[in-house]
Enzyme design. Structure first.
Site, PDB file in Angstrom:
ATOM      1  CG  ASP A  38      -2.158   0.789   1.106  1.00  0.00           C
ATOM      2  OD1 ASP A  38      -2.109   1.829   0.448  1.00  0.00           O
ATOM      3  OD2 ASP A  38      -3.190   0.375   1.668  1.00  0.00           O
ATOM      4  CB  THR A  79      -6.617   1.727  -0.504  1.00  0.00           C
ATOM      5  OG1 THR A  79      -5.481   2.436  -0.012  1.00  0.00           O
ATOM      6  CG2 THR A  79      -6.514   0.275  -0.070  1.00  0.00           C
ATOM      7  CE  LYS A 161      -5.115   1.150   4.398  1.00  0.00           C
ATOM      8  NZ  LYS A 161      -4.875   2.018   3.216  1.00  0.00           N
TER       9      LYS A 161
END
Length: 570
Positions: A38, A79, A161
């Site tokens: 990320d 994202t 996440k």
């Protein structure tokens, strides 16, 4: 008639290195591991090169095949869209994931990218656990693998996440796991299962997040050796809550002693009072390199417990490291914290590759590494170096536009939302006032370009009815999905970004079509991958169809990318 030698040579060169031979069993790797880091800018591959060890990034590039000119081909670069685009092989215009959040016009309220109120949490809180991939409108390469093997292949997603786990794992996954900072556990939802497997429960009971937070975050190397980064104490870095300065060492035991805002909010929502001994802020681990360590701990246990790559079928682990994003947002790309996080991630990759060698077999796993987006430099860092940059305040822009529209067209809540650098107009109000929506969109676009830092703005109608093969307008078109995108699309100047603490600028963000946001690593390693690199243009949407050719399966049903010929040996 004899076939010319040149034609024979061309035919030979056109056969992929991994092509099947007649009478031979179908060849596939034992395991595919998709690694998404990320917020990893392309230059991070080389910026810290002299400090990387030999078993992580250096091994990946030394043995694998790297696309040095790989870019995202849409905006906004966030994202959710990034993970969806890698695994679907297409852009938000097709898969529908237009941001991490967007306005649902029919309901008049926003939604989160993996939010799903029809499912229940398994192992965690309602806020953290009501998640699924239902907003994603196409299949993924992981779905196609499951379909191609009549669901005998296992697919598991792992990430701190939720969106970094759920979207890559796809709709037909065996499991997707993500982290709940409220209890320090990896959780899932009833979209996948009714209860956590025993190995997950056992892993969570070990309390590894708390153990990682029992140590201070100090630099891996002597701090004087971090010559690729700015000094430790600069004005454009954000400090942890409870710190007076953003400097090493970061006292994680003290900083995690109080519960996080999320935990307090969940307790208040449930009508609970905080106990005398308040829970620790286990969510803090996200913003430290140890969040990546925890993620890999869990991923390794998932591979062991589920015997991924050891069952006679091609399995798929979708693994995303997200602490790099949290650290980057807070401290910025030029920080010692960011450098230290990548040096530690390098060691985690070495640990992963060593496991694959031993458990799956050398070159029996096919690995790719990429990123869901890059990141801009901190504006104040660039300004300090006399480089053009700046920031805008989304809330200020929204409120200013609202006031302007009231002055032009009378009272009313004209602007429902300003999200993903897009203006969402109140279409029922526009109809009530008998205004032409397209003309109002164009009027708003004219207003938006008057803001500092805005280089252009387009009416959604113009984006929808036109087609561009390249350039800025192509990025906008590929990121536009009519049912979820806004009415006016805004483009910021290079080096400018949205600051949600405006006018304060700390750390950084992403979302633009600037090279710093779109240029990311794309590296393949392992099964049938020959060492090399290419500077040929490549798109992030090319990863999924390339995997499909390797696996001899159908590409995702909305795929618009193309197989990458250089790495396939074409």
């Amino acid at each position: 008639m004899k076939t010319p030698l040149s034609l024979l040579l061309a035919a030979t060169l056109a056969v992929p290195a991994f092509a099947q031979k007649a009478g031979k069993p179908l060849e596939r790797p034992n395991l595919v591991v998709g690694i998404v880091v990320d917020q990893m800018r392309y230059d991070y591959l080389y910026r810290y090169w002299n400090k990387y060890g030999n078993g992580g990034f250096r091994r990946l590039l030394g043995e694998g095949f790297s696309y040095e000119n790989a870019h995202y081909n849409y905006v906004p670069t966030y994202t959710g869209p990034g993970h969806a685009s890698i695994y679907t092989g297409t852009t938000p215009a097709v898969h529908g994931i237009v941001g991490n959040n967007w306005l649902v016009r029919e309901e008049g309220k926003g939604t989160y990218v993996t939010e799903d109120k029809t499912v229940q949490p398994v192992g965690g809180s309602v806020a953290a656990g009501q998640m699924s991939p239902r907003h994603m409108l196409t299949t993924t390469i992981t779905d196609e693998l499951r379909l191609a093997t009549n669901f005998q292949s296992k697919v598991i997603g792992v990430c701190i996440k939720d969106r970094g786990s759920i979207l890559p794992a796809g709709h037909a996954a065996n499991a997707a796991y993500w982290y709940d900072g409220g209890n320090g556990a990896f959780i899932t939802s009833t979209f996948y299962t009714q209860q956590l497997p025993e190995w997950v429960t056992k892993f969570n009971a070990e309390g590894r997040a708390a153990r990682y937070l029992d140590q201070a975050w100090n630099t891996l190397l002597p701090i004087a050796q971090y010559t690729e980064s700015s000094p430790d104490d600069v004005a454009w870095e954000g400090a942890f809550k409870g710190e007076t300065k953003p400097v090493f060492p970061h006292d994680l035991p003290a900083l995690s002693a109080a519960p996080s805002t999320a935990v307090k909010g969940n307790m208040e929502a449930a009508g609970e009072k905080a106990p005398v001994a308040t829970p620790r802020n286990l969510d803090l681990i996200r913003s430290t390199p140890f969040g990546n360590s925890l993620t890999l701990d869990f991923a390794l246990e998932a591979m062991r417990a589920e015997q991924l790559g050891q069952r006679g079928q091609t399995d798929f682990l979708a693994l995303s490291f997200s602490s790099t994003d949290y650290v980057g947002h807070q401290f910025g790309p030029n920080s010692i914290e960011a450098e230290d996080t990548y040096l530690r991630l390098d060691k985690e990759l070495e640990r992963l590759f060593a496991y694959l060698d031993k458990a799956v077999g050398k070159k029996q796993a096919l690995v790719f590494l990429s990123a869901d987006h890059g990141a801009a430099h901190s504006p104040n860092f660039l300004i300090d170096k006399k480089i053009p940059a700046g920031s805008v305040g989304p809330g200020l822009m929204r409120d200013s536009l609202q006031r302007k529209l009231v002055s032009l067209h009378g009272p009313g809540n004209w602007v429902l939302s300003y999200e993903n650098q897009q203006v969402y107009l109140n279409r029922p109000l526009v109809e009530q006032k008998k205004l032409d929506l397209y003309q109002l969109q164009r009027e708003v676009a004219g207003i938006m370009v008057q803001f500092a830092g805005v280089t252009r703005a387009l009416a959604a109608e113009d984006v929808q009815k036109s087609h561009w093969e390249s350039g800025m307008l192509m990025y906008l078109e590929n990121g536009y999905f009519p049912k979820r995108s806004g009415d006016v699309l805004v483009v910021l100047e290079p080096g400018w970004l949205e600051s949600y603490q405006f006018p304060v600028n700390k750390g950084t963000t992403h979302g633009s079509s600037g090279n710093y946001d779109t240029h990311v690593p794309v590296v393949f390693w392992g099964w049938h991958v020959k060492h090399g690199q290419s500077s040929a243009p490549a798109k992030i949407t090319d990863i999924a169809p390339t995997l499909a050719r390797w696996l001899h399966i159908q590409e995702p049903d909305g795929c618009t990318g193309q197989p990458l010929p250089e790495v396939l040996g074409w």
